[in-house]
Enzyme design. Structure first.
Site, PDB file in Angstrom:
ATOM      1  CG  HIS A   1     -12.452   0.682   3.920  1.00 36.84           C
ATOM      2  ND1 HIS A   1     -11.713  -0.264   3.242  1.00 36.84           N
ATOM      3  CD2 HIS A   1     -11.728   0.980   5.023  1.00 36.84           C
ATOM      4  CE1 HIS A   1     -10.593  -0.505   3.892  1.00 36.84           C
ATOM      5  NE2 HIS A   1     -10.587   0.237   4.984  1.00 36.84           N
TER       6      HIS A   1
ATOM      7  CB  SER B   1      -0.926   0.017   1.211  1.00 32.16           C
ATOM      8  OG  SER B   1      -1.703  -1.152   1.207  1.00 32.16           O
TER       9      SER B   1
ATOM     10  CB  CYS C   1     -10.077   1.672   0.704  1.00 31.73           C
ATOM     11  SG  CYS C   1     -11.366   0.693  -0.079  1.00 31.73           S
TER      12      CYS C   1
END
Lengths: 383, 626
Positions: free
Chosen positions: B365, B322, B378
């Protein structure tokens, strides 16, 4: 009789004899010995110890011996010639039987603190014995086979014994010294030619049976030095490098690189001439050779002045021994003959050769001092 | 004189005369021989005499020092206390070694090898008995000297690394040259017992400059090879000092903070590219290579699962996870495929064909805009963005950020990482690019690989707003600054950049951000960061049904890598940081707290505000100032 023992007599008192000694000759010997001292100091990097100081003491003792030997009546020496030879021969046999092994050879007999090397004694006594023998016979008799037998025996017995020690240098010295006395005594040329031929014929036999392996190795090394560059050939090569790099005027006292860096073996004894030639060049080496020639010249003159054949032969015997020392040593270090352990007379460090030589020069001087003394043909008639 | 005597006398005279001529001839021959040797052949023999006595010996020059940006010594030379044995001075070598063994450690094996040496070589040749003695041991040998005939205590110079393993991967080490080194550089310097060659890191890279110029001693040797004097001496020149961009205080702080982990931290100046800290844990003791490892130590190093010999900051390649999300977001904004306010619904799943892609948050989410998606990391949002961008554009942007590229960095062994593309996949696997692969590339997984250094560079380029900064480690070598080529400009739209940077700021500084717990505030200076958790194993369908195993439940080597990238201060940024903890579990739990501490320390020290040393100034030991 009285002049035999000393005191007063035809030749005068001992003091007169001392005064009669040829002091210029003695001085010449001192000069040569001093050359040796200088080189020994150089070997020790400028120090008197350990070699030069001890050599000086030996030379001083040698001078004492020379004077004492010189003033003893020549007839006493003649009387002592045979017994002394017999004693020396006996001692050589003793060495053969119980001698001390040193430097890979049996050469000494230990007498407590005193160490005797009979082969050195033999150098003197052989000269005395031969001189006495030829003094007692006529010129005609010299060349008769029967009369030749005794001198040949006198020479070969010690030569063989010394060779067995094994000491090639000394046996060569004895043999050549002995035969040169036979030559001087006037042996006919016919015999000389025959002896030469016999010697040549004996060479291969000597090679096969007489020479020790190390002696053969040295000769082979000499003939082909490159084959053994790190062994025996190394010494000769390094000696030649030292001589060559010395040039005409040398590198200067204490400056010999070859010698001081231990490329030279035995530089205080057998290779001292190399060191001299490295540090003082061709000039220094030739000067020493000239001094030696001067000694020999004096010797010849003294021999010619002697009234007795005994005196003449003794002087020549001493001179030939001296000459042989010089020639064998110098031609070895310049690479003309194989390595033979013979010192440079009066210069190399070492007590035995020094004493032998000074004793010999004492006899030479004795002949000079007693040059006008009539020596009877046979010793018996002396006593 | 009788007639007969007279005859004898005449015969004698003639023969004596003959003998005299012979003598003169013999003397003449010897004189001629002397003339031949001393005059004709003099030159030849003089040369040989010189060869005999002169032996050139190499003087090993003092190795140049390695300093940090403030002049603190990182590698220097230190007196080394040694003991040598000169067999000729020892009465009984065995006895002497026996008594020495009571004073200093000396194992039997070593004693045997010393004895063997003593027997096989000339007895004036010294044998090294022990080196690297402590002062205490050395003093004991000195005090007991009189009893230890033949043993000599000597002081030499050896390489010294005051920061030991903290800098091991940056500095590398010095070691004895091996046969290959000697073949490559036949200079006799490399054959000297004392000489050491740079084995890795800066020591290897700048070895030629550090080495210096060897000196020579022409020594006089005797026939046995013993040195008896010095004829001529040509002094060598000590090696050049090398100054690094490293701030050793931060380096040490970061290394200590990461101790016990397997991972890497890279801290750099976002404008100049100066690397201030380059940590790879665990490190090794560089002295081991200088002194020689024991077989046990060496085996331990090789068998260590944490791989202490690998410089993970440049040679460790990890899926960035991420951490690339802010950059992907910026790419999407630049390409206009998404508006900042546009919301994407995250249900936790995104089907594609027969396959289902998951978000890390199992139940989703909900509605996510760009900022929220970065803040909460996310995955579903970024699958969508990746799908819109396509692999070709993602490849282009990731490369602009410096991934998949070697920087000609100042250390050997730099790995390129990997930015996958259609062409690359076809060429390496023979299979065409799959759509699903585009999606997982968007969350930093799949084929994508980056080194910690690349992650730091990526973050720096993201933070500096457009400069294609390249990392550097060398400030100066000798009296010369290391020149750098001009940087290219990336040119991001300032508005887009602000939005993307703000999203990254939210991760750390807004409640709910994945790194909120690791926020930093040093006199108002804050850090913007992004967590990353890189999966190292495949999660099967069956596992998804029964519940994904937590990292703590897995063996160490199957746990996820924990990553964190950050820049600071948020306003007017200057520092970029990347932290990777191998198998650390999660980025927010493991990497972020470490990054927080390092960045906090960095902002407190603020090394870029202080002036670094100039290569023209004579740098003496400034230890303590750092």
């Amino acid at each position: 009789m009285s002049d035999l023992i000393g005191g007063r007599g035809a030749v005068g008192t001992y003091w007169n004899k001392v005064l009669d000694i040829h002091w210029a000759f003695v001085f010449l010997l001192c000069v040569i010995a001093s050359v040796g001292f200088g080189m020994l100091i150089s070997v020790a990097e400028g120090q008197l110890d350990p070699w030069a100081s001890r050599q000086m003491i030996r030379f001083a003792i040698g001078l004492g011996i020379l004077v004492v030997v010189a003033i003893v009546d020549i007839r006493i020496w003649m009387t002592l010639a045979y017994p002394a030879y017999a004693l020396a021969l006996l001692l050589l046999v003793c060495v053969e039987l119980f001698g001390t092994v040193g430097m890979g050879a049996q050469r000494w007999i230990e007498f407590g603190v005193f160490r005797l090397q009979p082969s050195e004694l033999m150098k003197i006594t052989l000269v005395l014995a031969l001189a006495r023998y030829f003094h007692g016979i006529t010129l005609e008799q010299v060349s008769r086979p029967l009369y030749l037998l005794a001198p040949l025996l006198l020479i070969t017995m010690p030569v063989i014994l010394v060779l067995r020690q094994p000491d090639l240098g000394t046996s060569l010295l004895l043999a050549i010294g002995g035969f040169s006395l036979i030559f001087l005594a006037g042996i006919s040329w016919k015999w000389l030619a025959a002896a030469g031929a016999a010697a040549l014929a004996a060479l291969p036999i000597a090679w096969q049976f007489v020479l020790a392996p190390y002696q053969k190795a040295r000769i082979l090394t000499f003939l082909e030095p490159e084959a053994d560059i790190r062994g025996a050939g190394w010494h000769i090569l390094q000696s030649k490098i030292a001589l060559g790099s010395g040039g005409v005027f040398g590198k200067g006292w204490l400056q010999g690189t070859q010698s001081h860096l231990d490329f030279l073996p035995e530089k205080q004894t057998d290779f001292i001439f190399t060191m001299l030639a490295e540090e003082f060049g061709l000039v220094g080496a030739s000067t020493l050779l000239a001094l030696y020639l001067l000694v020999l010249g004096y010797g010849l003159a003294i021999a010619m002045q002697s009234r007795s054949q005994f005196g003449r032969l003794v002087v020549m015997g001493v001179c030939v021994t001296f000459l042989l020392y010089i020639l064998i040593n110098t031609s070895m270090v310049v690479g003309m003959i194989p390595v033979v352990g013979v010192p440079l007379p009066l210069v190399s460090y070492g007590g035995t050769a020094m004493m032998t030589l000074m004793f010999g020069f004492g006899l030479l001087m004795c002949v000079y001092v007693h040059r006008d003394v009539d020596v009877p043909r046979h010793a018996n008639s002396l006593i | 004189m009788s007639v007969k005597d007279n005859e004898r006398y005449l015969a004698f005279s003639r023969r004596a005369a003959l003998l005299s001529f012979g003598t003169l001839g013999a003397f003449g021959t010897i004189a001629a021989r002397l003339y031949y040797l001393q005059v004709s052949k003099s030159r030849e023999y003089s040369l040989k005499a010189e060869e005999n006595r002169i032996d050139p010996r190499v003087i090993v020059p003092l190795r140049g020092r390695i300093l940090d940006r403030f002049g603190v010594e990182l590698a220097s030379n230190q007196q080394d206390y040694r003991v040598i044995l000169v067999p000729e001075n020892a009465e009984d070598v065995e006895m002497v070694l026996e008594s020495l063994a009571h004073i200093i450690p000396l194992n039997d094996e070593l004693r045997q090898s010393i004895l063997k040496k003593a027997q096989s070589q000339r007895d004036f040749v010294p044998i090294k008995v022990a080196g690297h003695l402590t002062w205490e041991e050395f003093s004991r040998v000195n005090v007991r000297g009189p009893e230890l005939a033949g043993i000599e205590p000597v002081v030499g110079e050896t390489r010294h690394y005051p920061y030991r393993e903290d800098l091991s991967h940056v500095l590398g080490y010095v070691t004895r040259p091996d046969a290959d080194d000697q073949a490559e550089d036949p200079h006799p310097l490399l054959r000297q017992e004392e000489f050491r060659i740079g084995g890795d890191g800066i020591e290897r890279l700048t070895d030629k400059s550090l080495r210096g110029k060897p000196g020579y001693r022409h020594v006089e040797v005797n026939a046995l090879g013993r040195v008896v004097g010095e004829i001529r001496r040509v002094d060598g020149q000590a090696g050049d000092d090398v100054v690094l961009t490293i701030d050793v205080a931060l380096q040490k702080f970061a290394a200590e903070r990461m101790r016990g982990e397997s991972g890497s931290a890279v801290l750099m100046d976002i404008y100049s590219g100066d690397v201030l800290a380059l940590v790879s844990e665990p490190g090794f003791d560089p002295q081991g290579f200088n002194r020689g490892w024991t077989p046990e130590q060496w085996k331990e190093l090789l068998d260590n699962p944490l791989k202490p010999l690998i410089n993970k900051s440049i040679a460790g390649q990890y899926p960035p996870g991420s951490t690339i999300k802010p950059m992907i977001a910026l790419a999407a904004l630049e390409q206009g495929v998404v508006r900042p306010s546009e919301a994407v619904f995250c249900s936790g799943k995104r089907p594609l064909g027969s396959h289902v892609f998951h978000c890390w948050k199992r139940h989703g989410h909900g509605w996510m805009d760009l900022k929220g998606a970065v803040k909460h990391s996310c995955d579903i949002y970024f699958y969508e963005i990746a799908n819109r961008l396509g692999i070709d554009q993602m490849e282009e942007y990731l490369k602009r950020f410096g991934l998949g590229e070697r920087y000609e960095f100042d250390l050997p062994g730099e790995k390129p990482g990997l930015v996958p593309s259609r062409g690359w996949k076809k060429a390496t696997t023979g299979v065409s690019w799959q759509k699903g692969e585009t999606l997982i590339t968007g969350i930093g997984q799949g084929y994508l690989l980056a080194t910690p250094l690349q992650l730091a560079v990526m973050t720096a380029r993201f933070a500096n707003g457009g400069f294609k900064v390249k990392p550097r480690l060398l400030r100066s070598v000798g009296s010369e600054f290391v020149e750098r080529p001009k940087r290219d400009v990336i040119n991001f739209n300032a508005k887009n950049l602000a939005i993307a940077q703000d999203a990254m700021n939210a991760v750390s500084n807004e409640v709910g951000g994945t790194a909120f717990r690791s926020r930093v505030d040093v006199n108002g200076m804050k850090m913007a960061g992004k967590t990353g958790t890189a999966q190292v194993r495949r999660i099967t369908k069956a596992e998804r049904l029964t519940g994904v195993l937590k990292n703590e439940e897995l063996p160490w080597k199957f746990r996820d890598h924990a990553l964190f990238v950050a820049f600071a201060p948020v306003k007017e940024p200057r520092y970029a940081l990347a932290v990777v903890i191998e198998h650390g579990g999660s980025g927010s739990k493991k990497a972020a707290p470490i990054a927080k501490d390092i960045m906090e320390e960095t902002l407190k020290r603020d090394p870029l505000r202080r002036s670094a040393v100039s290569p023209l100034a004579q740098i003496t030991d400034l230890e303590g100032q750092g």
